[in-house]
Design an enzyme around this catalytic site. Structure first.
Site, mmCIF file in Angstrom:
data_model
loop_
_atom_site.group_PDB
_atom_site.id
_atom_site.type_symbol
_atom_site.label_atom_id
_atom_site.label_comp_id
_atom_site.label_asym_id
_atom_site.label_seq_id
_atom_site.Cartn_x
_atom_site.Cartn_y
_atom_site.Cartn_z
ATOM 1 N N LYS A 77 77.545 2.064 -38.475
ATOM 2 C CA LYS A 77 78.885 1.735 -38.989
ATOM 3 C C LYS A 77 79.037 2.197 -40.431
ATOM 4 O O LYS A 77 78.054 2.225 -41.184
ATOM 5 C CB LYS A 77 79.100 0.213 -38.926
ATOM 6 C CG LYS A 77 79.077 -0.350 -37.531
ATOM 7 C CD LYS A 77 80.379 -0.070 -36.817
ATOM 8 C CE LYS A 77 80.260 -0.482 -35.370
ATOM 9 N NZ LYS A 77 81.279 0.089 -34.519
ATOM 10 N N ASN A 135 69.982 6.408 -46.267
ATOM 11 C CA ASN A 135 70.182 6.518 -44.816
ATOM 12 C C ASN A 135 69.266 7.607 -44.276
ATOM 13 O O ASN A 135 68.906 8.541 -44.994
ATOM 14 C CB ASN A 135 71.636 6.880 -44.508
ATOM 15 C CG ASN A 135 71.900 6.978 -43.012
ATOM 16 O OD1 ASN A 135 71.454 6.134 -42.231
ATOM 17 N ND2 ASN A 135 72.616 8.015 -42.596
ATOM 18 N N HIS A 162 68.990 10.429 -41.094
ATOM 19 C CA HIS A 162 69.808 11.093 -40.073
ATOM 20 C C HIS A 162 68.928 12.091 -39.322
ATOM 21 O O HIS A 162 68.131 12.798 -39.939
ATOM 22 C CB HIS A 162 70.987 11.808 -40.739
ATOM 23 C CG HIS A 162 71.919 12.418 -39.748
ATOM 24 N ND1 HIS A 162 72.854 11.684 -39.044
ATOM 25 C CD2 HIS A 162 72.042 13.698 -39.321
ATOM 26 C CE1 HIS A 162 73.507 12.490 -38.230
ATOM 27 N NE2 HIS A 162 73.037 13.715 -38.368
HETATM 28 C C1 GAR Z 1 67.320 7.489 -35.581
HETATM 29 O O1 GAR Z 1 67.059 8.715 -34.954
HETATM 30 C C2 GAR Z 1 68.223 7.683 -36.782
HETATM 31 O O2 GAR Z 1 67.974 8.870 -37.483
HETATM 32 C C3 GAR Z 1 69.570 7.719 -36.125
HETATM 33 O O3 GAR Z 1 69.521 6.685 -35.188
HETATM 34 C C4 GAR Z 1 68.176 6.599 -34.684
HETATM 35 C C5 GAR Z 1 67.732 5.150 -34.739
HETATM 36 O O4 GAR Z 1 66.482 5.018 -34.106
HETATM 37 N N1 GAR Z 1 70.628 7.552 -37.090
HETATM 38 C C6 GAR Z 1 71.791 8.208 -37.044
HETATM 39 O O5 GAR Z 1 72.090 8.944 -36.137
HETATM 40 C C7 GAR Z 1 72.703 7.952 -38.246
HETATM 41 N N2 GAR Z 1 73.829 8.830 -38.220
HETATM 42 P P1 GAR Z 1 65.585 3.733 -34.379
HETATM 43 O O6 GAR Z 1 66.480 2.517 -34.140
HETATM 44 O O7 GAR Z 1 64.483 3.823 -33.386
HETATM 45 O O8 GAR Z 1 65.113 3.791 -35.800
#
Ligand code: GAR
Length: 190
Positions: A85, A101, A103
């Protein structure tokens, strides 16, 4: 802050536990109270706050709920680990340049609204990229925008699926996040 499986959150906690990252995790804010990250926090005795448009339908109360958590716990950095969010303006102002953050792509490629989780890897494969990777950046008001603090490259293989690529990038994320946080904090004198 997290709302997914919580593997990045878990990896950060493991580095703290191993004393490679000199930090304390004060709390976890989740957008979905049943997410894996919330379970990990509970198992580690870390307070969990569930803040969403369901728990706080009123936008002002929603915004205030984050500030209340920050009032209760004094923190130096807010770390987003799979939190999808947009952050409220007051939160961004409160912790200017201290919100990070992660990504799952080599930003600025494959970032921005709509690029999250699996969709990022689908787009990387559709664009026939030879490399993907992970990026840690400061959070600004825009999705996946803000100063890049660290990146890690990962090869894309010809027979990759979004899932195999995601798994390879996730390993890179786990290695990248704590080091970037450690080095960024050190650069600010922590
Ligand atoms: C991760 O790959 C993170 O980089 C991505 O969500 C996943 C969470 O995995 N974040 C995004 O895409 C942000 N735009 P996790 O809950 O196993 O850490």
């Amino acid at each position: 802050m997290a709302s997914g499986a919580g593997s990045n959150f878990q990896a950060l906690l493991a580095q703290i536990e191993a004393k490679r990252l000199n930090a304390v995790c004060s709390f976890l804010i989740v957008n979905n109270k049943n997410c894996g990250a919330a379970q990990i926090a509970i198992a580690n005795g870390i307070p969990v706050y569930h803040i969403s448009s369901v728990t706080h339908p009123d936008p002002l109360e929603y915004e205030q709920a984050f500030l209340d958590v920050l009032k209760k716990h004094e923190i130096d950095f807010l770390v987003l680990a799979g939190y999808m969010k947009k952050l409220t303006n007051s939160l961004l102002m409160h912790l200017k340049n201290r919100i990070l953050n992660i990504h799952p792509s080599l930003l600025p490629k494959f970032g921005g609204q709509g690029f999250y989780g699996r969709r990022v890897h689908e787009a990387v494969l559709a664009a026939n990229q030879g490399w993907s990777g992970a990026t840690v950046h400061l959070v600004s008001g825009e999705y996946d925008n803000g100063l890049i603090l660290g990146q890690s490259m990962v090869p894309v293989f010809i027979n990759d699926t979004p899932d195999t690529l995601a798994a390879r990038v996730l390993v890179a994320e786990h290695n990248l996040y704590w080091k970037t946080l450690r080095d960024y904090a050190a650069s600010l004198g922590y």
